[in-house]
Design a protein around this motif. Structure first.
Motif, mmCIF file in Angstrom:
data_model
loop_
_atom_site.group_PDB
_atom_site.id
_atom_site.type_symbol
_atom_site.label_atom_id
_atom_site.label_comp_id
_atom_site.label_asym_id
_atom_site.label_seq_id
_atom_site.Cartn_x
_atom_site.Cartn_y
_atom_site.Cartn_z
ATOM 1 N N VAL A 133 3.708 8.074 -5.077
ATOM 2 C CA VAL A 133 2.066 8.094 -5.860
ATOM 3 C C VAL A 133 1.251 7.302 -4.874
ATOM 4 O O VAL A 133 1.461 6.091 -5.151
ATOM 5 N N ALA A 134 0.217 7.769 -4.304
ATOM 6 C CA ALA A 134 -0.639 6.992 -3.670
ATOM 7 C C ALA A 134 -2.116 7.202 -4.367
ATOM 8 O O ALA A 134 -2.121 8.106 -5.267
ATOM 9 N N MET A 135 -3.089 6.652 -3.735
ATOM 10 C CA MET A 135 -4.314 6.871 -4.627
ATOM 11 C C MET A 135 -5.376 7.339 -3.809
ATOM 12 O O MET A 135 -5.679 7.407 -2.505
ATOM 13 N N ASP A 136 -6.267 8.319 -4.587
ATOM 14 C CA ASP A 136 -7.196 8.896 -3.834
ATOM 15 C C ASP A 136 -8.050 8.099 -2.999
ATOM 16 O O ASP A 136 -8.322 6.988 -3.528
ATOM 17 N N HIS A 137 -8.641 8.122 -1.930
ATOM 18 C CA HIS A 137 -9.416 7.453 -1.257
ATOM 19 C C HIS A 137 -8.917 6.001 -0.606
ATOM 20 O O HIS A 137 -9.479 5.282 -0.024
ATOM 21 N N ALA A 138 -7.568 5.998 -0.815
ATOM 22 C CA ALA A 138 -6.743 4.852 -0.212
ATOM 23 C C ALA A 138 -6.789 5.223 1.345
ATOM 24 O O ALA A 138 -6.696 6.186 1.944
ATOM 25 N N PHE A 139 -6.519 3.950 1.988
ATOM 26 C CA PHE A 139 -6.462 3.777 3.571
ATOM 27 C C PHE A 139 -5.304 3.027 3.581
ATOM 28 O O PHE A 139 -5.259 1.877 3.334
ATOM 29 N N HIS A 140 -4.112 3.533 4.354
ATOM 30 C CA HIS A 140 -2.972 2.682 4.694
ATOM 31 C C HIS A 140 -2.732 2.781 6.058
ATOM 32 O O HIS A 140 -1.435 2.087 6.530
ATOM 33 N N GLY A 141 -2.940 3.406 6.958
ATOM 34 C CA GLY A 141 -3.266 3.734 8.449
ATOM 35 C C GLY A 141 -3.102 4.897 9.065
ATOM 36 O O GLY A 141 -3.328 5.694 8.197
ATOM 37 N N ARG A 142 -2.866 4.960 10.491
ATOM 38 C CA ARG A 142 -2.934 6.293 10.711
ATOM 39 C C ARG A 142 -1.838 6.847 11.828
ATOM 40 O O ARG A 142 -1.572 7.878 12.395
ATOM 41 N N THR A 143 -0.509 6.138 11.573
ATOM 42 C CA THR A 143 0.582 6.637 11.817
ATOM 43 C C THR A 143 1.276 7.556 11.134
ATOM 44 O O THR A 143 0.529 7.731 9.575
ATOM 45 N N MET A 144 2.215 8.656 11.102
ATOM 46 C CA MET A 144 2.519 9.820 10.283
ATOM 47 C C MET A 144 2.943 9.495 8.806
ATOM 48 O O MET A 144 2.401 10.356 7.708
ATOM 49 N N GLY A 145 3.713 8.295 8.725
ATOM 50 C CA GLY A 145 4.150 8.006 7.254
ATOM 51 C C GLY A 145 2.864 7.255 6.460
ATOM 52 O O GLY A 145 2.404 7.724 5.333
ATOM 53 N N ALA A 146 2.243 6.371 7.219
ATOM 54 C CA ALA A 146 0.868 5.705 6.688
ATOM 55 C C ALA A 146 -0.251 6.752 6.374
ATOM 56 O O ALA A 146 -0.837 6.431 5.392
ATOM 57 N N LEU A 147 -0.497 7.765 7.136
ATOM 58 C CA LEU A 147 -1.258 8.595 7.074
ATOM 59 C C LEU A 147 -0.979 9.450 6.045
ATOM 60 O O LEU A 147 -1.962 9.957 5.185
ATOM 61 N N SER A 148 0.173 9.849 5.841
ATOM 62 C CA SER A 148 0.857 10.632 4.511
ATOM 63 C C SER A 148 0.318 10.084 3.219
ATOM 64 O O SER A 148 0.248 10.805 2.356
ATOM 65 N N ILE A 149 0.189 8.843 3.081
ATOM 66 C CA ILE A 149 -0.259 8.167 1.789
ATOM 67 C C ILE A 149 -1.730 7.576 1.827
ATOM 68 O O ILE A 149 -2.108 7.037 0.643
ATOM 69 N N THR A 150 -2.650 8.125 2.894
ATOM 70 C CA THR A 150 -4.029 7.853 2.921
ATOM 71 C C THR A 150 -4.733 8.892 2.178
ATOM 72 O O THR A 150 -4.774 10.068 2.343
ATOM 73 N N GLY A 151 -5.420 8.403 1.203
ATOM 74 C CA GLY A 151 -5.958 9.447 0.481
ATOM 75 C C GLY A 151 -7.349 10.037 0.635
ATOM 76 O O GLY A 151 -8.076 10.389 -0.437
ATOM 77 N N THR A 152 -7.631 10.305 1.861
ATOM 78 C CA THR A 152 -8.694 10.976 2.300
ATOM 79 C C THR A 152 -8.451 12.100 3.074
ATOM 80 O O THR A 152 -7.816 11.878 4.336
ATOM 81 N N LYS A 153 -8.650 13.289 2.729
ATOM 82 C CA LYS A 153 -8.181 14.558 3.257
ATOM 83 C C LYS A 153 -8.391 14.397 5.095
ATOM 84 O O LYS A 153 -7.892 15.027 5.636
ATOM 85 N N LYS A 154 -9.788 14.244 5.190
ATOM 86 C CA LYS A 154 -10.282 14.203 6.473
ATOM 87 C C LYS A 154 -9.442 13.650 7.383
ATOM 88 O O LYS A 154 -9.437 13.930 8.756
ATOM 89 N N TYR A 155 -8.903 12.577 7.146
ATOM 90 C CA TYR A 155 -7.915 11.852 8.002
ATOM 91 C C TYR A 155 -6.546 12.620 8.343
ATOM 92 O O TYR A 155 -6.003 12.320 9.076
ATOM 93 N N ARG A 156 -6.025 13.295 7.324
ATOM 94 C CA ARG A 156 -4.621 13.737 7.329
ATOM 95 C C ARG A 156 -4.863 15.469 7.783
ATOM 96 O O ARG A 156 -3.670 15.583 8.476
ATOM 97 N N GLU A 157 -5.760 16.106 7.755
ATOM 98 C CA GLU A 157 -5.444 17.456 7.824
ATOM 99 C C GLU A 157 -5.305 17.950 9.078
ATOM 100 O O GLU A 157 -4.324 18.887 9.441
ATOM 101 N N ALA A 158 -5.671 17.470 10.196
ATOM 102 C CA ALA A 158 -5.567 17.623 11.459
ATOM 103 C C ALA A 158 -4.090 17.482 11.902
ATOM 104 O O ALA A 158 -3.582 18.045 13.067
ATOM 105 N N PHE A 159 -3.420 16.819 11.133
ATOM 106 C CA PHE A 159 -1.893 16.036 11.751
ATOM 107 C C PHE A 159 -0.999 16.651 10.718
ATOM 108 O O PHE A 159 0.174 16.459 10.804
#
Length: 399
Positions: A133-159
Motif C-alpha cells: 500500500v503506497a500513497m497518492d501523490h507519493a514519489f519514490h523514484g523512476r525505476t520500474m519497482g519504485a515507479l510502481s509505488i509512485t502515486g502520480t499516474k502521469k509518471y506511471r502510465e507510459a511504462f
C-alpha cells in the motif's frame, strides 16, 4: 556563440532528452552559492534537490574524499572495507535501525526495500504476491519497482505494466489505508513528508495510526526518508520527530552530500529475511562513497546541524508566511524545518525563471508549488536575500 550557448548545444546533441534543464552552465560552488562559467553568482535554495546539506566546498568533507581516493576507490562486496563499516555503524546509530545495505541512489534504495518486504512476507507466510500500500501523490523514484509505488499516474502510465500488487491510499487519511489492506498486504510505504507531491507533512494522528495498524495486522511499515531525512526537518530522520519507528527506511540525497549513495536499513528481524544472493550491487557501499557518508555524520554532529535547522526552519517559516500574507496570488504555505513550499494560484514556472535571471535558484513541486530545500547551513541573511528576490519576481508578475 558564447560558451554557455555552445555547452547547451553540445549537451542537447549528446544527451537523451529526459530533463528540462535551465539555460545555465554551472562551474563551481562555495557555501550557499553556485557560479556559472562566467562567474555569475546564484543563491541556491534547492541544494541539488536536497543533496548538498553541508553546502558547497566544505573543506573537511572534500579532504575526507581526497584521502580515501588516495587509499582505495573501489573494491567489491566480496571483501570488507573500513569506510563502509564505519558509515553503516553511523547510519544505524542515527536512524535507530539495526542493519544497512548501501545502494547507489534513492530509487535503488526503494527497490531494495520493496524486495526485502516481499521476501520477509514470503518467509513469514510461505506465499508470494505480497501486496504494498503506497500513497497518492507519493514519489519514490523512476525505476520500474519504485515507479510502481509512485502515486502520480502521469509518471506511471507510459511504462505499464509495472509490478503488480500495489494499491494507493489517500495520504493523511487513515481510513483510506485501512480499506486498502487485506490478508496479502506485506507493507505500507510512505514519505513522512511528501516532497515531489507538493510538500505535505504527515499529521501525527495519521503516521501513528498507520504504525498501530501495521502492528495490529503484522504488516511492515516503510518510511521513505530520501528527501525529508538527514536533518532536513529538524530531526536526523523525520519519523523521529513523530516518535514513530519504521521496520524499513530508505535514505539517499544528503546521506552522501554529493556522491552517488543511498541506503535502506531495517530492524534485525526484518533484515534476516535476506540471504546471500537475494540482493546485490557492484558499486553500492564502495570505500569512496561510504567515506563520504561517514564524514557527513561526523560533520552533522560537530556542527549541530539539526539544532541549526530548527532555528532556521522557524525563521524561514516566518518569512514565507509573511510573504503569503502580502500576496493574494499565494494560496497556501506548508512544510517543516528546511523543507517548505508555497502553493500559488497559478503555475510557478515564470516566477522560477525570473528568480533565476536575478541569481536565485528555486524548483517546483508539481505545477503550482515552489519548493524550498536550501543547504542546511543557511543563515538569516540568506533567507532575507531569497525573500527579497522572490518578492520582486512576484511583484513583476502582478504588474
Amino acid at each position: 556563440m558564447d560558451l554557455i550557448e555552445k555547452c547547451i548545444n553540445e549537451a542537447e546533441n549528446v544527451f537523451i532528452g529526459t530533463y528540462n534543464r535551465y539555460p545555465v552552465v554551472l562551474n563551481y560552488g562555495n557555501g550557499m552559492y553556485l557560479y556559472d562559467v562566467y562567474g555569475k553568482q546564484y543563491l541556491d535554495f534547492t541544494s541539488g534537490i536536497g543533496v548538498f546539506a553541508l553546502g558547497y566546498g566544505n573543506r573537511e568533507y572534500v579532504l575526507a574524499l581526497k584521502n580515501q581516493i588516495d587509499l582505495l576507490l573501489h573494491t567489491s562486496n566480496y571483501f570488507y572495507n573500513i569506510p563502509s563499516i564505519e558509515g553503516a555503524k553511523k547510519l544505524s546509530k542515527a536512524s535507530g535501525m539495526d542493519k544497512v545495505f548501501f545502494t547507489n541512489s534513492g530509487t535503488e534504495a526503494v527497490e531494495g526495500a520493496i524486495k526485502l518486504a516481499r521476501k520477509y512476507h514470503y518467509k513469514k507466510t510461505g506465499k508470494t504476491g505480497g501486496e504494498i500500500v503506497a500513497m497518492d501523490h507519493a514519489f519514490h523514484g523512476r525505476t520500474m519497482g519504485a515507479l510502481s509505488i509512485t502515486g502520480t499516474k502521469k509518471y506511471r502510465e507510459a511504462f505499464e505494466p509495472l509490478i503488480g500488487g500495489v494499491k494507493f491510499a489517500e495520504f493523511n487519511n487513515l481510513d483510506s489505508v485501512k480499506v486498502s489492506i487485506n490478508e496479502n498486504t506485506c507493507a505500507v510505504i510512505m514519505e513522512p513528508v511528501q516532497g515531489e507531491g507538493g510538500i505535505y507533512p504527515a499529521t501525527e494522528e495519521f503516521i501513528k495510526g498507520v504504525r498501530k495498524l501495521c502492528d495490529d495486522k503484522g504488516i511492515l511499515l516503510i518510511f521513505d526518508e530520501i528527501q525529508c531525512g538527514m536533518g532536513r526537518t529538524g530531526s536526523m530522520f523525520s519519523y523521529q520527530g513523530y516518535k514513530v519507528m519504521p521496520d524499513i527506511m530508505t535514505s539517499a540525497k544528503a546521506l552522501g552530500c554529493g556522491v552517488p549513495v543511498g541506503a535502506f536499513a531495517a530492524t534485525k528481524e526484518v533484515a534476516a529475511a535476506f540471504e546471500p544472493g537475494d540482493h546485490g550491487t557492484t558499486y553500492g557501499g564502495n570505500p569512496m562513497v561510504t567515506a563520504a557518508v561517514s564524514k557527513v555524520f561526523d560533520l552533522f554532529e560537530y556542527k549541530k546541524v539539526t539544532e541549526h535547522v530548527n532555528i532556521m526552519g522557524q525563521y524561514l517559516y516566518q518569512r514565507l508566511s509573511e510573504l503569503k500574507d502580502k500576496h493574494d496570488i499565494i494560496k497556501e504555505h506548508r512544510g517543516i524545518g528546511l523543507m517548505q513550499g508555497l502553493e500559488f494560484e497559478i503555475p510557478v514556472k515564470d516566477i522560477i525563471s525570473a528568480a533565476l535571471d536575478m541569481g536565485l535558484i528555486l524548483i517546483s513541486a508539481g505545477t503550482n508549488v515552489i519548493r524550498f530545500l536550501p543547504p542546511l547551513i543557511l543563515d538569516h541573511k540568506h533567507v532575507d536575500e531569497m525573500i527579497s528576490i522572490l518578492e520582486q519576481c512576484i511583484d513583476k508578475l502582478n504588474k
